[in-house]
Structure formats: C-alpha cells, structure tokens
Write an enzyme that holds these catalytic residues in place. Structure first.
Site, mmCIF file in Angstrom:
data_model
loop_
_atom_site.group_PDB
_atom_site.id
_atom_site.type_symbol
_atom_site.label_atom_id
_atom_site.label_comp_id
_atom_site.label_asym_id
_atom_site.label_seq_id
_atom_site.Cartn_x
_atom_site.Cartn_y
_atom_site.Cartn_z
ATOM 1 N N GLY A 281 0.960 -1.175 0.143
ATOM 2 C CA GLY A 281 0.118 0.055 -0.152
ATOM 3 C C GLY A 281 0.741 1.291 0.020
ATOM 4 N N TRP A 310 -8.123 -2.618 -4.393
ATOM 5 C CA TRP A 310 -8.776 -1.044 -4.162
ATOM 6 C C TRP A 310 -8.748 -0.190 -5.316
ATOM 7 C CZ3 TRP A 310 -11.867 -1.032 -0.469
ATOM 8 C CH2 TRP A 310 -11.606 -1.712 0.608
ATOM 9 N N THR A 312 -10.635 1.889 -7.663
ATOM 10 C CA THR A 312 -11.854 2.263 -7.563
ATOM 11 C C THR A 312 -12.371 2.498 -8.865
ATOM 12 O OG1 THR A 312 -11.509 3.288 -5.432
ATOM 13 C CG2 THR A 312 -13.220 4.197 -6.823
ATOM 14 N N ARG A 414 -4.586 14.872 -4.962
ATOM 15 C CA ARG A 414 -4.747 15.219 -3.681
ATOM 16 C C ARG A 414 -5.359 16.645 -3.582
ATOM 17 N NH1 ARG A 414 1.136 12.781 -2.440
ATOM 18 N NH2 ARG A 414 0.500 11.094 -2.103
ATOM 19 N N ARG A 439 -35.314 21.127 14.452
ATOM 20 C CA ARG A 439 -35.416 20.154 15.742
ATOM 21 C C ARG A 439 -35.730 20.987 17.038
ATOM 22 N NH1 ARG A 439 -36.644 14.963 17.037
ATOM 23 N NH2 ARG A 439 -35.908 14.349 18.975
ATOM 24 N N GLU A 534 -5.029 8.134 -1.326
ATOM 25 C CA GLU A 534 -3.946 8.961 -1.957
ATOM 26 C C GLU A 534 -2.760 9.078 -1.029
ATOM 27 O OE1 GLU A 534 -6.636 12.007 -3.034
ATOM 28 O OE2 GLU A 534 -6.774 11.441 -5.177
#
Ligand SMILES: Cc1cc2nc3c(=O)[nH]c(=O)nc-3n(C[C@H](O)[C@H](O)[C@H](O)COP(=O)(O)OP(=O)(O)OC[C@H]3O[C@@H](n4cnc5c(N)ncnc54)[C@H](O)[C@@H]3O)c2cc1C
Length: 552
Positions: A281, A310, A312, A414, A439, A534
């Site tokens: 990684g 991973w 994407t 980034r 609320r 990233e």
C-alpha cells in the site's frame, strides 16, 4: 455581525506571526536533527506533529489572506474575519500546549517561547479570540443562514462555475445520492453522459487537447459542488481522469497526449487508477505486479501478471492507469516501475472477467465498503494480460519513470481531495444548520442552545479554513504544476475537517443522525475514506509533508 476593528484585525495577524515563527524555528531544529529530513523515521512522532502544525499555519494564513483580499475588493465579510481570529487562536493555543509538553523535541528556549506564543500580548489575544461567546455568535449566524456557502471568490469564471455546477448537482445528483448509497448501485450512465456534456472531465485538460483549459481552481470548485451533493456518486468521478491527465501531461509522448487526453476530456474514456496491491500500500516503491516485455500475435508489448487492490471504478472504467514493475530487479525499487494505460471493456457488476482473444485475463471483484459507494473499488487479478507497447506512458523513455509520473498525478489527486472533502463537510454543515433550526427539544429549537451554536461556529470555521487552504493550493498549482506540498496539506487538513465536521453534525442530529434516512449518516461513512486513500494520513504527513518541509 459586528466588524472586527482595525486593532483586532492586527491582533489576528500578530497571533499568526507568533505561531508561524514557532513552527519555522521548530522546523529549523528538526531539519538539523534529522539531517535534512533523512532521519525522519527516527523522529516520526515529532515530525508528524510538525507537519500538522505547519499545515494548520498554512490554513490559517489562507483564511487571513482571503479576508484581506475580500476587504480589498470591497467584499468584506465580518463573519469570516471573526473565523480568522477564532481559528488563529485555536491553532496558537494548540501549538503552545504542544511546545510546552514536548519542549525538548521542539528545541526552543524558554526565552524564545516567552517572546512568541508565550508573550503576554499573544496569550491575551488567543484568549480573547477563543471566547465561547465569539464562537457562538458565528454559530448563530450559520444557523440563521442555514450554513449556505456564498463565499466571495475573486475569479469570475470560478464564481460562474460554482453557480452552474451547484444548480446541476442539486437537480441531478442530490435526488439520487441516497438511493445509490443504500443500494450500493453504480453511478448511472445518464449522469456520466450529462457530466461529460458539461465538460466536467476535461476541466484541467489544456484546450489544445480538447479540454476546457480552465485550470485547477475551477476544477476544485466543480469538485467541491459535486461532492456537496454526493462524494461517491459525482464528486469523485473526475479525480481519476485528473490523475491520469497530470501524469500524461508530464510524461506522455505527443501521440499519447493526442490520443488519450481528448477522449478523457470528452468522457468517452472513463479511467481507474491501479497502484495499490493486496500486500503493498504505502510502500509504493515495492509494487510487485509485473509487466514483462513480450510479443503477442506479432504485436510488441507487455504481459501483466499479478494482483492489485482497491482499484476504484475499475469495473466501469475503459482504461486503468496501472503502475507495474518492468525491471524484475527488486533492488531498483521505484526506478523499476512504469506506468501503463491498460485498455479493457466496461462492466457494471460487482464482479467481472475480461478475456482477451490472445489468452490474457483480467478479473475483478468489488470489496464491500460502508461508504464511498457508487463507483465500487475492486481487487484485480491480471493473468498474462497483454498491453501494447504504445500504451506504456512515455513509451521507451517512460521505462522506470512510472513512480515519478504517478506521484505527479497524485499531487493533482490530492488537490482534488481537498475539494472533495470541503464539499462533503459543507454538506454536513448545511444539513446540521437546517436540523438545528427545525428540531425542537425542551420547548425550543436545539439551535438556540449555546453548545449547539458553539459547535456550528467551530464547524463553519474549519470548513472555511479547509476551503481557503484548498483554493490557495489550486491557485499555486495553476502557476506551478510540479508542487507537492500545498496539495498534500490541503488534502490532509480538509480530510480531517470532513471527518470531524460530519461526526459533529451527526451528534447534533442525535439518534436521527444514525438513521439512513438522514443524509448526515451517509456523510459520516463517506468522509472516513478521505484520510485513507492517496496516501493514508500518517504517510502523507511523514513522507510528503514532513519530507518537503525538512528537506534541504
Ligand atoms: C475505498 C478505497 C478506495 C481506494 N481507491 C484506490 C484506487 O482507486 N487506486 C489505488 O491504487 N488505491 C486505492 N485505494 C488504496 C489506498 O490508496 C491505500 O489503502 C492507502 O494508500 C494505504 O495503503 P494500505 O491500505 O496498504 O495501508 P498500509 O500501507 O498497510 O498502512 C497501514 C498503516 O500502517 C502505518 N504505516 C505504514 N507504513 C508506515 C511508515 N513507514 N511509518 C509509519 N507508519 C506506517 C500507518 O499507520 C498506516 O496508516 C483505496 C482505498 C480505499 C479504502
């Protein structure tokens, strides 16, 4: 809201100067003790602290620069002036506490501390600007305005883009964002087509290659507004072409730029970025997936073998920007890596298998995640998958330059993430301000309680600081595409802000903040990914920010 007096504004500047001075002198000490950054790993904890403090200083300076520029253009915004004071005080007080707790590591003498952050005037200013009453006043203002972002921007083109993208995102993305998340659906094709038509995929592609040539600031503002509607269903879609665009502009041949950039800019070609592997990684230089030169069917190229993780949007993507090892000698590390444009067919499911007529296979399986849904992130297996030689970025001269090109692309990614995080945090701020209005508990709107106002005041202050830091990085990148520090700082700070602001917003929503029916619950799980990809936060701090700050 009352305007700050000239004296108070001067006080904000003094706070920032004191904080910046301490960070600068502490960096000088660390530069010597780490031998110009080479010894960061022997002082990781302190270097992380310094990287973060320097990032906060950059954020507070960006916020002050914004207020000064707005005032100079007759767009004075008293609320943001207040925010600059509040944030300057918060950063100064945090740093003062750290210098006190870790005096040896910081290496500043007591005298020096007493002349800067410990000076009576600076301490008094920090106390004054961090008063609960001031922060609550900002909170009341934000609740009244329902958190909407109307911040002034000097560049007309950026303002026009913000207005039009906001309109588009509210009409086309917001209505489908919850469904996509809850059912883990893929971004619908009609949405991709509309984004393509509006030129969103080619914002920073130069006009000569069919893009808008609008530069990084417009691209960031577009990203921010799309992410305000949905991080995964729109805001992140333009990150991938941006990363490959920057890598191609830096290292692609003329023919590669002419072939790929117009197709990426028009949205004809969707991109995935494939760097991470199941066992590799952060240590990107150790990437093990192989690309071996070979000939298939009389065509020269490379055979890809190995696993990636991973990746994407890898299913729907038409091409993957793949970092692979072309030199089998592992001792070459980063110098043995090259960047490829791997062509594939688009698939819409959670699993896919692509078989080449020549025998190569690419298989993908999406990993289930709690958030960041809409694009799906895949584990990939390459088995003798053929890539023609002309798809090696830079061709022969790109051999061994993949790591460097990938890092160039990541700097752009980034910066994008600074925009993505700001947009997501902005969405959380708005939903929370609305909820605080609507609320009622104990017979009154929860926004009328001091603590709710205080929370919203701090949330808004941090979101504005993240925004101005990211815009400042985009403007700097518009003048110098090779920068790495500023985008990394924007990504680090804005991502943390998004994580914290979404969680604060969830608390203000009480139990309903945990219900899928309320968007804030999606924002919380979406934000969590921002500090991971990233460059996971500790690596970004140490290997990018600290290394840049301490390097000689
Ligand atoms: C939803 C999602 C989408 C993603 N999309 C993509 C994508 O499209 N393309 C892609 O290539 N990747 C993608 N990634 C992968 C992402 O970039 C990596 O997860 C990230 O870079 C971190 O790598 P890792 O997970 O292997 O963590 P590791 O490298 O194993 O690090 C784990 C932790 O170990 C510690 N650590 C490791 N090394 C050091 C060190 N030297 N010093 C101090 N501490 C250290 C840190 O605390 C770090 O957080 C995605 C990830 C996710 C979760």
């Amino acid at each position: 809201m009352a305007e700050l007096t000239a004296n108070e504004l001067a006080g904000v500047e003094k706070l920032i100067v004191a904080t910046e001075t301490v960070v600068r002198e502490a960096l000088d000490v660390a530069r010597r003790s780490t031998d110009g950054g080479r010894g960061i790993d022997d002082a990781q904890v302190h270097c992380e602290r310094l990287a973060y403090a320097a990032t906060e200083v950059a954020a507070v300076k960006a916020l002050l620069a914004y207020t000064q520029s707005a005032a100079a253009h007759e767009h004075k915004d008293p609320a943001v002036d207040e925010m600059a004071g509040i944030f300057a005080a918060e950063v100064a007080l945090r740093l003062a506490a750290q210098v006190d707790a870790h005096a040896d590591a910081f290496g500043l003498t007591d005298d020096r501390v007493n002349q800067t952050l410990g000076a009576p005037e600076i301490k008094a200013l920090a106390r004054a600007f961090s008063s609960a009453a001031r922060v609550q006043a900002i909170g009341r203002h934000v609740i009244e305005q329902r958190g909407v972002n109307h911040c002034w921007i000097v560049e007309d083109m950026a303002v026009m883009s913000r207005d039009s993208v906001r309109q588009f995102a509210e009409a086309e993305v917001m209505p489908i964002a919850a469904r996509l998340h809850q059912h883990d659906e893929l971004i619908p094709e009609p949405l991709i087509a509309k984004m393509a038509e509006l030129g969103y995929f080619g914002m920073s592609v130069p006009e000569e290659f069919g893009g808008g040539g609008m530069g990084n600031l417009v691209m960031i503002i577009t990203t921010e507004e799309l992410s305000r509607a949905s991080l995964a269903a729109a805001g992140s879609l333009i990150t991938r072409p941006e990363i490959l665009t920057k890598a191609l502009l830096k290292g692609g041949t003329a023919a590669q730029k002419t072939k790929w950039l117009p197709r990426m800019a028009s949205g004809e070609v969707m991109v995935g970025i494939s760097v991470t592997e199941p066992d590799i990684g952060s240590d990107v230089a150790s990437v093990a997936c192989r690309a071996d030169a070979g000939e298939v069917g009389g065509k020269k190229g490379y055979l890809i073998n190995g696993a990636k993780a991973w990746c994407t949007f890898a299913g729907r993507a038409d091409v993957l920007a793949l970092l692979a090892r072309t030199d089998p000698d592992m001792k070459k590390g980063a110098r043995g890596l090259s960047l490829f444009i791997v062509e594939k067919d688009p698939f819409t499911g959670h699993n896919f298998e692509m078989r080449q007529p020549t025998g190569g296979v690419l298989a993908g399986k999406a990993d289930a995640t709690p958030g960041y849904r809409g694009m799906h992130s895949y584990t990939l297996t390459f088995d003798n998958y053929f890539v023609p030689a002309e798809n090696l970025v830079g061709e022969e001269s790109g051999l061994g330059k993949g790591f460097y090109l990938q890092m160039q692309g990541f700097a752009g990614g980034r910066l994008q993430t600074g925009g993505r995080a700001t947009g997501l945090a902005q969405a959380a701020l708005e939903r929370t301000a609305e909820y605080a209005n609507d609320r009622k508990q104990f017979g009154q709107p929860i926004g009328s309680f001091q603590l709710t106002q205080y929370k919203l005041g701090r949330m808004a202050t941090h979101v504005m600081a993240a925004r101005q830091l990211t815009y400042a990085a985009a403007r700097t990148m518009d003048t110098d595409e090779s920068i790495a520090l500023e985008p990394a700082m924007a990504k680090l700070f804005a991502s943390d802000v998004a994580v914290w602001v979404t969680q604060e917003g969830q608390l203000v929503h009480g139990g309903w903040g945990y219900a899928e029916e309320f968007a804030i619950s999606r924002y919380v799980v979406d934000a969590l990914v921002l500090t991971i990809f990233e460059g996971v936060k500790p690596i970004l701090e140490l290997k990018v920010i600290a290394r840049n700050l301490l390097g000689t």
